[in-house]
Design a protein around this motif. Structure first.
Motif, PDB file in Angstrom:
ATOM      1  N   ALA A 102      22.031   0.873-102.309  1.00 57.83           N
ATOM      2  CA  ALA A 102      22.777  -0.067-101.459  1.00 57.83           C
ATOM      3  C   ALA A 102      23.312   0.644-100.224  1.00 57.83           C
ATOM      4  CB  ALA A 102      23.925  -0.687-102.255  1.00 57.83           C
ATOM      5  N   HIS A 103      23.787   1.881-100.425  1.00 58.78           N
ATOM      6  CA  HIS A 103      24.357   2.674 -99.328  1.00 58.78           C
ATOM      7  C   HIS A 103      23.291   3.071 -98.321  1.00 58.78           C
ATOM      8  CE1 HIS A 103      28.384   5.039 -99.198  1.00 58.78           C
ATOM      9  NE2 HIS A 103      28.091   4.535 -98.024  1.00 58.78           N
ATOM     10  N   ALA A 104      22.081   3.329 -98.815  1.00 64.67           N
ATOM     11  CA  ALA A 104      21.025   3.868 -97.945  1.00 64.67           C
ATOM     12  C   ALA A 104      20.220   2.781 -97.245  1.00 64.67           C
ATOM     13  CB  ALA A 104      20.072   4.750 -98.767  1.00 64.67           C
ATOM     14  N   THR A 105      20.227   1.572 -97.817  1.00 71.77           N
ATOM     15  CA  THR A 105      19.386   0.535 -97.225  1.00 71.77           C
ATOM     16  C   THR A 105      19.968   0.048 -95.906  1.00 71.77           C
ATOM     17  OG1 THR A 105      18.176  -1.503 -97.705  1.00 71.77           O
ATOM     18  CG2 THR A 105      20.489  -1.484 -98.273  1.00 71.77           C
ATOM     19  N   SER A 106      19.077  -0.443 -95.078  1.00 71.27           N
ATOM     20  CA  SER A 106      19.496  -0.984 -93.784  1.00 71.27           C
ATOM     21  C   SER A 106      18.477  -2.041 -93.407  1.00 71.27           C
ATOM     22  CB  SER A 106      19.539   0.114 -92.725  1.00 71.27           C
ATOM     23  OG  SER A 106      18.227   0.578 -92.456  1.00 71.27           O
ATOM     24  N   THR A 117      24.345  -7.431 -95.331  1.00 76.54           N
ATOM     25  CA  THR A 117      24.342  -6.064 -94.799  1.00 76.54           C
ATOM     26  C   THR A 117      24.917  -5.169 -95.901  1.00 76.54           C
ATOM     27  OG1 THR A 117      26.382  -6.711 -93.650  1.00 76.54           O
ATOM     28  CG2 THR A 117      24.394  -6.546 -92.326  1.00 76.54           C
ATOM     29  N   GLU A 163      29.593   0.901 -97.855  1.00 73.47           N
ATOM     30  CA  GLU A 163      30.391   1.873 -97.113  1.00 73.47           C
ATOM     31  C   GLU A 163      31.856   1.460 -97.066  1.00 73.47           C
ATOM     32  OE1 GLU A 163      31.848   4.963 -95.228  1.00 73.47           O
ATOM     33  OE2 GLU A 163      29.758   4.875 -95.927  1.00 73.47           O
ATOM     34  N   ASN A 218      24.422  -2.077 -96.951  1.00 72.85           N
ATOM     35  CA  ASN A 218      24.891  -0.716 -96.706  1.00 72.85           C
ATOM     36  C   ASN A 218      26.312  -0.706 -96.153  1.00 72.85           C
ATOM     37  OD1 ASN A 218      23.739  -1.899 -94.348  1.00 72.85           O
ATOM     38  ND2 ASN A 218      23.677   0.097 -93.354  1.00 72.85           N
ATOM     39  N   GLN A 220      22.714  10.491-100.986  1.00 70.91           N
ATOM     40  CA  GLN A 220      23.554   9.385-101.463  1.00 70.91           C
ATOM     41  C   GLN A 220      23.685   9.383-102.985  1.00 70.91           C
ATOM     42  OE1 GLN A 220      21.151   9.115 -99.188  1.00 70.91           O
ATOM     43  NE2 GLN A 220      21.787   7.801 -97.484  1.00 70.91           N
ATOM     44  N   MET A 270      13.304   3.331 -95.061  1.00 70.81           N
ATOM     45  CA  MET A 270      14.515   4.064 -95.438  1.00 70.81           C
ATOM     46  C   MET A 270      14.092   5.285 -96.240  1.00 70.81           C
ATOM     47  SD  MET A 270      16.064   1.695 -98.537  1.00 70.81           S
ATOM     48  CE  MET A 270      16.937   2.975 -99.455  1.00 70.81           C
ATOM     49  N   PRO A 306      17.109   8.127-101.163  1.00 71.03           N
ATOM     50  CA  PRO A 306      18.546   8.412-101.012  1.00 71.03           C
ATOM     51  C   PRO A 306      19.028   9.624-101.800  1.00 71.03           C
ATOM     52  CG  PRO A 306      18.241   6.631-102.563  1.00 71.03           C
ATOM     53  CD  PRO A 306      16.861   6.986-102.056  1.00 71.03           C
TER      54      PRO A 306
END
Length: 875
Positions: A555-559, A630, A636, A632, A570, A564, A567
């Motif tokens: 989730a943190h690494a996706t954009s 969104t 965050e 990521n 991460q 991508m 991770p």
């Protein structure tokens, strides 16, 4: 219940998985539900599949969405299932049979299909169990399989309807053909690889004398040539249009035609035309009415049209044709040539473009409806840019080849009479009744031997999974669905076809939002594959880090980019974060005991006001990002709040208060914030949050059924005052670290504040500042001077002076800092020069250049820090 001393993901996940299954917390109600429905259908993984990183990303994000919507009060249902994966599953079982020394033909169709069903029952649930291990909260009571009775009925219903509407027809067209599997395959099942081969320059005699030279990578396919083409704009050869040439070896007359598709820059600029074995040649052949001569049998050997080469396999035939051309003096030359060749995804055999009689669906009319559904906003792509690719594909759509020469799959519901008249029917009985009406008597029928493309059942998935063509409660409640999440590689093959099918049969779009995930690549930006040896196994990552850590890292690494990176960083961060969450919960429970206090009516302490305000801000931000998909930024926001605002600041600030068994409301604030953190985090990291929820003993029974937090009012005064306090504390900690002040040394500090209001705030919270900085003497005021020998730091709220004269050798510290500054200036100059070198930037791999940029930034920051520290000591 209590939390163990250490967070052990494997133990927690196994226990919580059992708890969820026994409690059936993911079951959704239908009918007259009081809640607003929210539904997702899972992209059905192949029954042969094993969880890969794409699955892990795709399904962890879907689960995040469905858990969030469930906690937001929706009647949320995630429909699960698997795909029968025709060619993939048949290949698996055929390989097993090969080890036993038999083939499917030895068994016969009925026995072979039963063998595949046996395999499916034994091994087909592996991917489902892995999805459960990932934490997927599907309504498993609604699990479907694309070959089960209900979906099979839907497939037959659709086929018959389209056939009767003249949208399904049978014809001979060029298809991708796998000689090993002996079936047509879709474009998605073809993997292109660069191979080393040759470019053969062959002389084709002209009837009027002389010759033309043609370059080809496949000399054996010349046996099927029926023309020669040149570009009409090519002055070298345009005069040949309308003349004839002779085919070497077989001496067939070849008309020379003009075609804009011919590239004058490739080879000699003259193209041999083999309509039965090349897509461009096929189109040129149709335009000029050329014959199509198929030279291949289904197994890839040369057929009777290949003359003396009949019976040879492709490789042998190529060598034999080349030798014959040499002997006839018609091979001008051969040069090494590397080019892309399509291979079967399942067996790695080189694909042959082949004219074959197949079943097709007319797509143009349905495609126009699907284009309209996106253009008018009924369906939205996230990111929106994917709509362009969608339009490009659909505006240039070709008819869909839906037949496959396999035994495992939906057998085509066509029956043939004695004169080959075709009947599209729902069953044997239906076909027999139609035939009796047509012939006026009972006749013997035979069913078409082929099966339907796997995608023919998949394109019906959003409504067939809910029981269509029956009018079910699921369809009434949950169709159309709200959200689809998938990869861009099946945007055309699956997503667009589902839209077409739903519009045609349901007269509604199948979903409202389509989120396209990025492709996961390795550290060098390369697509991951087993053949490259760069693939990452998510099962191994889950074993090492835990499912929650993998989910949070993804989730943190996706954009919303196209790709991508895996991770890696991460994952470590996520594991550390979960350990911190575990430990801070243990800390809170140590002080709360059995108390579960509510918020006090009056909250006066700055840190309490601050954390509640920051919780409100974090809740608002997380909800905004989850609503906008969104992921990521949502991850965050909650990560930053928990780690920094809660753990680093609030918990540290209240430790002195908790020691005294207070009745000032701090426990109520601590518990309220912790409880909301667990709920905020649950959609991202469900296992650890459920375990903590059970220890808290909260209602409802599972946190997945709890209400998602709602933001309260912000206290901007508290946040501004706390920001000043944090800046002072951080300033002293920085001076300690940068000047090597002994950790246990008690310091004296002076703070010259730029506003009278802050003086009161800082003095009121001086106890906390002293506890967190190891200081004992403070002077705070608006106009104060520094003590000689003090280190100085400029803050936004004023100037901070820390007396270090008796703590360090100031002269020696200056010398150390100056020596470090010389080294770092030299390092910075070197890396800056390297990044200014255009040759380096052109030749170096992207990850190397990126690493050098990182070094430059690091050296620049260190230089700035050293200069500031020297300045603070008067250097």
């Amino acid at each position: 219940m209590e939390l163990s001393k250490r967070y052990q993901p494997a133990e927690v996940e196994a226990k919580i998985h059992r708890f969820w299954e026994e409690g059936q917390f993911f079951r959704a109600a239908t009918g007259a539900v009081s809640k607003v429905p929210f539904s997702i259908v899972i992209p059905p993984p192949n029954v042969t599949g094993r969880l890969h990183m794409g699955h892990a990303l795709n399904n962890s994000l879907q689960d995040l969405v469905i858990r969030y919507q469930r906690m937001k009060g929706k009647e949320a249902c995630w429909f699960p299932g698997t795909d029968h994966a025709g060619i993939a599953t048949q290949n698996v079982v055929e390989k097993q049979l090969a080890k036993e020394g038999v083939s499917r033909h030895d068994l016969g169709r009925e026995a072979f299909v039963q063998r595949v069903w046996d395999w499916k029952e034994k091994y087909g649930s592996e991917i489902i169990e892995q999805l459960k291990a990932l934490g997927c909260s599907c309504d498993w009571s609604r699990q479907r399989f694309t070959l089960d009775d209900g979906l099979s009925r839907a497939v037959r219903e659709v086929f018959v309807k389209l056939y009767n509407e003249d949208l399904i027809y049978r014809g001979a067209y060029l298809v991708n053909w796998c000689p090993r599997c002996e079936t047509a395959v879709s474009d998605l099942e073809v993997e292109h690889e660069d191979v080393d081969g040759g470019l053969y320059y062959i002389r084709y005699p002209l009837e009027d004398g002389g010759h033309v030279i043609i370059a080809t990578t496949r000399p054996e396919t010349m046996l099927g040539d029926t023309a020669i083409a040149v570009n009409p704009e090519d002055a070298r050869f345009a005069h040949l249009i309308g003349k004839n040439a002779r085919l070497p070896i077989l001496d067939r007359v070849l008309p020379i035609v003009g075609a804009a598709q011919v590239d004058p820059e490739f080879g000699t600029g003259v193209l041999k035309i083999t309509p039965a074995h090349d897509p461009i040649d096929f189109e040129i052949g149709k335009a000029h009415g050329l014959a199509s001569i198929n030279i291949l049998n289904g197994d890839g050997t040369i057929n009777e049209n290949g003359g003396p080469f009949a019976g040879m396999d492709r490789a042998t035939a190529q060598k034999a044709v080349v030798e014959r051309l040499k002997a006839d003096g018609l091979l001008e030359k051969m040069v090494p040539y590397r080019h892309s060749v399509g291979h079967c995804e399942r067996c790695s055999t080189a694909i042959e473009p082949l004219i074959s009689t197949q079943w097709f669906v007319r797509m143009k009319e349905m495609a126009e409806s699907a284009i309209g559904a996106v253009k008018d906003g009924r369906i939205q792509f996230i990111p929106e840019r994917w709509s362009k690719l969608y339009f490009d594909w659909l505006e240039d759509i070709r008819d869909w080849c839906i037949s496959r020469q396999l035994w495992w799959g939906h057998r085509i519901p066509i029956w043939y009479g004695p004169d080959d008249h075709a009947f599209a029917a729902h069953s044997d009985e239906d076909a027999a009744a139609q035939a009796e009406t047509h012939y006026g008597r009972i006749v013997t029928l035979r069913q078409d031997e082929d099966v339907l493309d796997t995608w023919f059942s998949s394109w019906l998935w959003p409504f067939s999974i809910m029981g269509w063509p029956e009018e079910t409660e699921d369809l009434k409640t949950f169709f159309p669905t709200d959200f689809l999440l998938t990869g861009f590689d099946i945007l055309f093959f699956w997503v667009s076809r589902m839209i077409m099918a739903s519009l045609h049969f349901m007269h509604e779009v199948p979903f409202k939002n389509v989120y396209i995930t990025p492709l996961i690549v390795d550290a060098q930006g390369q697509k991951m594959s087993k053949s490259k040896g760069n693939s990452v196994d998510p099962i191994e990552l889950m074993d090492e880090y835990g499912a929650d850590a993998l989910r949070l890292a993804l989730a943190h690494a996706t954009s919303k980019g196209r790709t991508m990176r895996t991770p890696t960083t991460q994952l470590d961060d996520a594991r550390n974060f979960l350990n911190k969450l575990w430990n801070v919960t243990r800390f809170a429970l140590m002080h709360l005991g059995h108390e579960r206090p509510e918020l006090p009516e009056t909250i006066e302490k700055l840190e309490d006001r601050f954390i509640l305000s920051r919780l409100s801000e974090a809740t608002t931000t997380v909800c905004e990002h989850l609503d906008a998909y969104t992921f990521n930024l949502a991850a965050e926001a909650v990560y930053s709040f928990v780690w920094h605002d809660f753990c680093d600041w609030y918990v540290e600030l209240i430790k002195p208060r908790l020691k005294d068994s207070p009745d000032d409301g701090v426990k109520g604030v601590l518990y309220t914030v912790l409880r909301d953190i667990i709920k905020l985090l649950h959609p991202m990291v469900p296992f650890i949050t459920e375990e903590i929820w059970q220890v808290l003993g909260e209602e409802p029974e599972s946190v997945c059924r709890a209400a998602y937090p709602e933001a309260g009012a912000r206290d901007e005064d508290a946040e501004r005052e706390m920001e000043a306090l944090q800046e002072v504390i951080t300033g002293i900690r920085t001076i300690r670290a940068d000047l090597n002040v002994p950790a246990k040394a008690k310091l004296s500090a002076t703070l010259a504040v730029s506003g009278a209001s802050l003086v009161d705030v800082l003095k009121a919270n001086l106890g906390a500042v002293m506890a967190l900085t190891g200081t004992e003497d403070w002077s705070i005021g608006e106009r104060l001077e520094a003590v000689e020998g003090s280190a100085r730091k400029i803050l936004s709220c004023g100037e901070l002076f820390v007396d270090v004269a008796d703590m360090i050798d100031v002269r020696a510290e200056k010398a150390r800092l100056q020596a470090e500054l010389v080294v770092v200036c030299k390092d910075l100059a070197q890396v800056t020069a390297k990044l200014a070198n255009e040759q380096f930037l052109k030749r170096a791999p992207a990850d190397v250049v990126e690493k050098e940029h990182g070094k430059r930034d690091e050296f620049a920051q260190k230089k700035e820090r050293l200069e500031a520290n020297l300045a603070s000591l008067g250097g």
